[in-house]
Design a protein around this motif. Structure first.
Motif, PDB file in Angstrom:
ATOM      1  N   LEU A   8    -172.212  54.286 -27.266  1.00  7.92           N
ATOM      2  CA  LEU A   8    -171.444  53.140 -27.710  1.00  7.92           C
ATOM      3  C   LEU A   8    -170.143  53.047 -26.912  1.00  7.92           C
ATOM      4  N   THR A  10    -166.988  53.407 -26.857  1.00  8.42           N
ATOM      5  CA  THR A  10    -165.854  54.038 -27.529  1.00  8.42           C
ATOM      6  C   THR A  10    -165.189  54.985 -26.543  1.00  8.42           C
ATOM      7  N   TRP A  21    -171.922  55.544 -42.644  1.00  6.79           N
ATOM      8  CA  TRP A  21    -172.210  54.116 -42.668  1.00  6.79           C
ATOM      9  C   TRP A  21    -171.689  53.517 -43.960  1.00  6.79           C
ATOM     10  N   THR A  27    -169.651  48.789 -41.384  1.00  2.00           N
ATOM     11  CA  THR A  27    -168.733  49.592 -40.584  1.00  2.00           C
ATOM     12  C   THR A  27    -169.263  51.005 -40.381  1.00  2.00           C
ATOM     13  N   LEU A  28    -169.152  51.481 -39.154  1.00  4.37           N
ATOM     14  CA  LEU A  28    -169.431  52.865 -38.817  1.00  4.37           C
ATOM     15  C   LEU A  28    -168.107  53.610 -38.727  1.00  4.37           C
ATOM     16  N   PHE A  43    -170.295  47.701 -36.679  1.00  2.00           N
ATOM     17  CA  PHE A  43    -171.484  48.134 -35.945  1.00  2.00           C
ATOM     18  C   PHE A  43    -172.674  47.330 -36.451  1.00  2.00           C
ATOM     19  N   ARG A  47    -174.394  47.074 -30.982  1.00  2.00           N
ATOM     20  CA  ARG A  47    -173.067  47.071 -30.371  1.00  2.00           C
ATOM     21  C   ARG A  47    -172.025  47.471 -31.404  1.00  2.00           C
ATOM     22  N   ILE A  48    -170.944  48.012 -30.883  1.00  2.00           N
ATOM     23  CA  ILE A  48    -169.847  48.418 -31.754  1.00  2.00           C
ATOM     24  C   ILE A  48    -168.624  47.579 -31.421  1.00  2.00           C
ATOM     25  N   GLY A 243    -176.406  51.302 -39.392  1.00  2.00           N
ATOM     26  CA  GLY A 243    -176.871  49.972 -39.036  1.00  2.00           C
ATOM     27  C   GLY A 243    -177.454  49.255 -40.233  1.00  2.00           C
ATOM     28  N   VAL A 250    -177.066  57.589 -35.373  1.00  2.00           N
ATOM     29  CA  VAL A 250    -175.805  57.710 -34.648  1.00  2.00           C
ATOM     30  C   VAL A 250    -175.473  59.194 -34.515  1.00  2.00           C
TER      31      VAL A 250
END
Length: 296
Positions: A8, A10, A21, A27-28, A43, A47-48, A243, A250
């Protein structure tokens, strides 16, 4: 399962841990233990969005997302609640000794916070704990003889607790509920197990940090080698399904100073990335925390 998995967008972190999650906000979140950061971002499974960073100072073992942008956190020897702005709004009394700190923690199927400890210096001592914050704010000690308490997970019916002792390289299982049964070794891991999650079929997904892989085990502990996720030189610290469909695994990675000390030759240039795999399984919806007064 050996392949390249997308990272991702980041920054790279020192020791990414504890992905979580939060379905109501899509939101992640995760933490960078060594730098004391709580991180979160939108997330969509692919895509993040922009990463929001809350710098708490010191060491943060884990962070559980709550409503209104808040987090339940394990900080050093305390449990606390961090508000939307990143300030510590509430904190318990010290629950650990001077050479201990909190590590991994999760919410159990009844909405209670379960969190373990490790020894900060001096190696394994057989005195680390696994604690549970009860609905009345009391603390129950589930274990008091561990070497390095780490990843946690529950069976889909909530009747079995799985817990990792990284230093002993084992995964324990026990009956779980209002009364907790005796633990037994379910898996003896070839390598150092770190984080863990459970899918909706009851399979355990275990990150083996020095094995650079995430391994899948059936509920009886049997390894499913064809489902191993090989991450090359990346050191996976933890994993969680996330997700909208809970079908993305993740994986947070990093270079754990605790395990490897100053030997930076072991760190991959890509360590600290957040990786996404599609393992063909779905996770269990996370149970929200049932708020209680923190032990004063």
């Amino acid at each position: 399962m050996s392949a390249r998995f997308p990272a991702l967008d980041t920054p790279r972190y020192v020791l990414g841990e504890g992905p979580a999650w939060h379905a109501p906000t899509g939101t992640l979140s995760w933490v960078d233990i060594d730098d004391g950061l709580v991180l979160s971002a939108p997330f969509d499974g692919e895509r993040i969005g922009p990463v929001r960073t809350r710098a708490l100072g010191g060491v943060v073992g884990c962070a559980v997302p709550l409503d209104s942008g808040r987090f339940l956190v394990a900080l050093e020897a305390w449990i606390g609640v961090v508000d939307e702005a990143g300030a510590l709004a509430e904190r318990s009394r010290a629950l650990l000794g001077t050479n201990q700190r909190f590590n991994d923690g999760k919410i159990d199927p009844q909405g209670r916070f379960v969190v373990g400890s490790l020894r900060r210096q001096g190696g394994a001592d057989g005195r680390q704990v696994l604690l549970r914050l009860e609905h009345d704010g009391a603390i129950t000690t589930l274990d008091d003889d561990l070497d390095l308490a780490n990843g946690l997970g529950w069976s889909p019916d909530g009747e079995v607790l799985y817990s990792i002792d990284s230093a002993r390289r084992v995964v324990y299982a026990r009956r779980y509920g209002e009364r907790v049964g005796p633990r037994s070794v379910l898996v003896e891991v070839d390598g150092m197990p770190d984080g863990m999650t459970v899918d909706d079929d009851g399979n355990l997904w275990i990150t083996v940090i020095d094995g650079c892989a995430v391994r899948c085990h059936r509920p009886d502990g049997t390894l499913v080698p064809e489902r191993t996720i090989d991450l090359g030189r990346l050191h996976p610290a933890s994993a969680e399904f996330a997700g909208p469909a809970l079908d993305r695994l993740v994986i947070t990675t990093g270079f754990p100073r605790l395990e490897y000390g100053a030997d930076h030759a072991l760190r991959s240039p890509s360590d600290g990335a957040v990786i996404v795999a599609v393992p063909g399984s779905r996770g269990l919806p996370p149970t929200p925390w049932s708020p209680v007064p923190l032990p004063g």
